[in-house]
Scaffold this motif. Structure first.
Motif, short mmCIF file in Angstrom:
data_model
loop_
_atom_site.label_atom_id
_atom_site.label_comp_id
_atom_site.label_asym_id
_atom_site.label_seq_id
_atom_site.Cartn_x
_atom_site.Cartn_y
_atom_site.Cartn_z
N SER A 53 0.87 -1.27 -0.09
CA SER A 53 0.08 0.00 0.14
C SER A 53 0.89 1.26 0.04
O SER A 53 1.76 1.36 0.81
CB SER A 53 -0.98 0.19 1.23
OG SER A 53 -0.32 0.36 2.34
N GLY A 54 0.60 2.23 -0.70
CA GLY A 54 1.46 3.42 -0.91
C GLY A 54 0.75 4.65 -0.76
O GLY A 54 -0.48 4.53 -0.15
N PRO A 55 1.13 5.97 -1.17
CA PRO A 55 0.52 6.98 -1.10
C PRO A 55 -1.04 6.94 -1.68
O PRO A 55 -1.08 6.15 -2.69
CB PRO A 55 1.37 7.93 -1.58
CG PRO A 55 2.30 7.16 -2.37
CD PRO A 55 2.45 5.80 -1.81
N GLY A 56 -1.83 7.91 -1.17
CA GLY A 56 -3.17 7.80 -1.62
C GLY A 56 -2.72 8.70 -2.92
O GLY A 56 -2.45 9.72 -2.82
N VAL A 57 -3.74 8.60 -3.90
CA VAL A 57 -4.17 9.21 -4.90
C VAL A 57 -5.47 10.11 -4.64
O VAL A 57 -6.27 9.64 -4.35
CB VAL A 57 -4.32 8.61 -6.23
CG1 VAL A 57 -4.49 9.53 -7.51
CG2 VAL A 57 -3.03 7.68 -6.48
N ARG A 58 -5.47 11.41 -5.06
CA ARG A 58 -6.56 12.36 -4.76
C ARG A 58 -6.97 12.92 -5.92
O ARG A 58 -6.18 13.27 -6.88
CB ARG A 58 -6.08 13.50 -3.66
CG ARG A 58 -5.81 12.83 -2.37
CD ARG A 58 -5.58 13.86 -1.22
NE ARG A 58 -4.22 14.23 -1.50
CZ ARG A 58 -3.64 15.26 -1.17
NH1 ARG A 58 -4.35 16.32 -0.33
NH2 ARG A 58 -2.41 15.69 -1.05
N PRO A 59 -8.33 13.56 -6.09
CA PRO A 59 -8.62 14.17 -7.23
C PRO A 59 -8.00 15.59 -7.13
O PRO A 59 -7.65 16.03 -6.01
CB PRO A 59 -10.06 14.61 -7.07
CG PRO A 59 -10.53 13.46 -6.07
CD PRO A 59 -9.39 13.11 -5.26
N PHE A 60 -7.17 16.16 -8.32
CA PHE A 60 -6.52 17.13 -8.40
C PHE A 60 -7.36 18.51 -7.89
O PHE A 60 -8.42 18.74 -8.13
CB PHE A 60 -6.08 17.43 -9.81
CG PHE A 60 -5.39 18.66 -9.88
CD1 PHE A 60 -4.04 18.53 -9.51
CD2 PHE A 60 -5.70 19.79 -10.36
CE1 PHE A 60 -2.93 19.73 -9.33
CE2 PHE A 60 -4.78 21.06 -10.32
CZ PHE A 60 -3.53 20.93 -9.71
N ARG A 61 -6.67 19.15 -6.89
CA ARG A 61 -7.14 20.40 -6.44
C ARG A 61 -5.84 21.38 -6.50
O ARG A 61 -4.68 20.59 -5.61
CB ARG A 61 -7.75 20.68 -5.23
CG ARG A 61 -9.03 19.74 -5.13
CD ARG A 61 -10.22 20.67 -5.60
NE ARG A 61 -11.42 19.88 -5.28
CZ ARG A 61 -11.89 18.99 -6.25
NH1 ARG A 61 -11.09 18.74 -7.21
NH2 ARG A 61 -12.89 18.17 -6.10
N LEU A 62 -5.52 22.39 -7.08
CA LEU A 62 -4.43 23.25 -6.88
C LEU A 62 -4.08 23.41 -5.35
O LEU A 62 -2.72 23.29 -5.05
CB LEU A 62 -4.44 24.55 -7.52
CG LEU A 62 -3.20 25.34 -7.54
CD1 LEU A 62 -1.94 24.63 -8.39
CD2 LEU A 62 -3.32 26.61 -8.54
#
Ligand SMILES: NC(=O)c1ccc[n+]([C@@H]2O[C@H](COP(=O)([O-])OP(=O)(O)OC[C@H]3O[C@@H](n4cnc5c(N)ncnc54)[C@H](OP(=O)(O)O)[C@@H]3O)[C@@H](O)[C@H]2O)c1
Length: 345
Positions: free
Chosen positions: A60-69
């Motif tokens: 398990s690695g880092p989480g991916v998130r929906p892009f927000r600046l």
């Protein structure tokens, strides 16, 4: 992580895409990169990277998130990799540079120096043309010391990488009036993960086809990096192979004066003597796609014809690695003064 080792905080925008996922895996094992954040598009979902790409990341690695600046800025990266569509990179990069971050862009947004040529090839006016001259074209082996400390790196296209690596060492030997002919073939991952009938299994399986025959957007990039004016006799035709990854360019050249196999081999060998990821095959031995797929390597073969007046060159890379992600890591290493092979061996 060893506290004596200097680390650079990195973010990846486009980590859910084909090249961004490869890049994320390479960065995760890079001893001097610390992943600060990973993003999909704004409409993407939050999920652990290992769930999105189980074949690439078992743990398990880092989480991916929906892009927000704002979320990207909050994660305070020193360097941001953009593995995004050209339009997204072109809009985002100036914003990040203004805030003091380095940008390594895998898209074509900053590869072309001339804004008019860019607009003709990509179909939109560049929103930050002033950055085109500053961007360092990151064909790593030919970038000299320009990458060290660079703020903005334009990672080359996959087709241009395969063609330029083979042509650059012998450019001054070529007969000026005879066209160079580049017959290039790519696996389907070169087009990214978006759904498109032309790239569907039924269309491509047990099939092989040419596309962009009247002019592909990678051709001006090749001409620029070869120092050839638009209109110079030059022919590049890409083809789709029924394989997922890998790229092979067969390049036909004519020389101003006959060449020997020894002289040509010496040229290539000297050009890539200090390059850990480019190998040159002996005369007549041609590399195949399988020999470089899933590796950061490029391999070049050549065969003389017509008593040395012509040659056929064959250049192979993995489009997602040397053609995108691993070359981006090579460039990252050069920008920050790390060993070129870090994260790639
Ligand atoms: N594929 C190759 O062999 C290759 C080689 C060299 C260069 N490139 C270039 O690298 C870039 C990425 O290519 P790819 O093949 O990896 O593409 P891809 O598989 O289609 O992935 C595109 C990525 O960009 C994200 N994205 C799309 N729109 C976005 C937006 N507005 N804001 C933030 N993120 C956005 C996507 O997120 P979602 O998952 O949410 O859609 C996805 O993570 C392209 O510019 C391409 O030309 C590709």
């Amino acid at each position: 992580m060893d506290s004596d080792v200097r680390t650079v905080r990195v973010a990846v925008v486009g980590a859910t895409g084909y090249s961004g996922a490869e890049l994320t895996v390479l960065l995760a094992r890079h001893r001097q990169a610390e992943i600060s954040s990973l993003f999909s598009s704004e409409g993407g979902k939050s999920a652990p990277f290992s769930r999105l790409h189980p074949a690439l990341a078992a743990r398990s690695g880092p989480g991916v998130r929906p892009f927000r600046l704002e979320a990207l800025l909050e994660s305070a990266p020193d360097a941001v990799f953009l593995a995004t569509p050209h339009e997204t990179s072109a809009e985002l990069a100036p914003n990040l540079l203004e805030r003091g971050m380095s940008v390594i862009d895998i898209s074509a947004a900053f590869r072309l120096k001339n804004p008019a040529v860019f607009e003709a090839a990509y179909g939109f006016a560049h929103p930050a043309p002033q950055l085109l001259t500053e961007a360092v074209y990151g064909l790593t082996e030919w970038s000299g010391d320009r990458l060290l400390g660079a703020r903005l790196v334009a990672n080359p296209g996959c087709y241009p990488t395969s063609v330029l690596l083979a042509l650059k060492p012998i450019l001054d030997l070529l007969a000026p009036a005879i066209p160079v002919v580049c017959d290039s073939k790519s696996g389907t991952s070169g087009a990214g993960k978006k759904a498109d009938l032309a790239f569907s299994f039924s269309e491509l399986s047990e099939n092989h086809k040419a596309y962009g025959v009247s002019g592909h957007r990678h051709e001006p990039e090749m001409l620029q990096e070869l120092g050839l004016a638009p209109g110079t006799p030059f022919s590049f035709v890409p083809h789709l192979l029924p394989i997922v990854r890998g790229m092979l360019s067969t390049i036909h050249v004519s020389f101003a004066a006959p060449q020997t196999a020894e002289d040509l081999f010496s040229r290539f060998a000297a050009a890539y003597a200090g390059s850990p990821f480019v190998s040159v095959r002996p005369h007549g031995e041609m590399p195949d796609v399988r020999s470089v797929a899933n590796t950061p390597n490029a391999a070049i073969g050549f065969c003389l014809r017509d008593g040395g007046r012509r040659a056929v060159l064959v250049s192979v890379i993995d489009n997602l690695l040397k053609g995108a992600a691993s070359q981006a890591v090579q460039n990252f290493n050069r920008v920050f003064g790390f060993p070129e092979t870090e994260g790639l061996e």
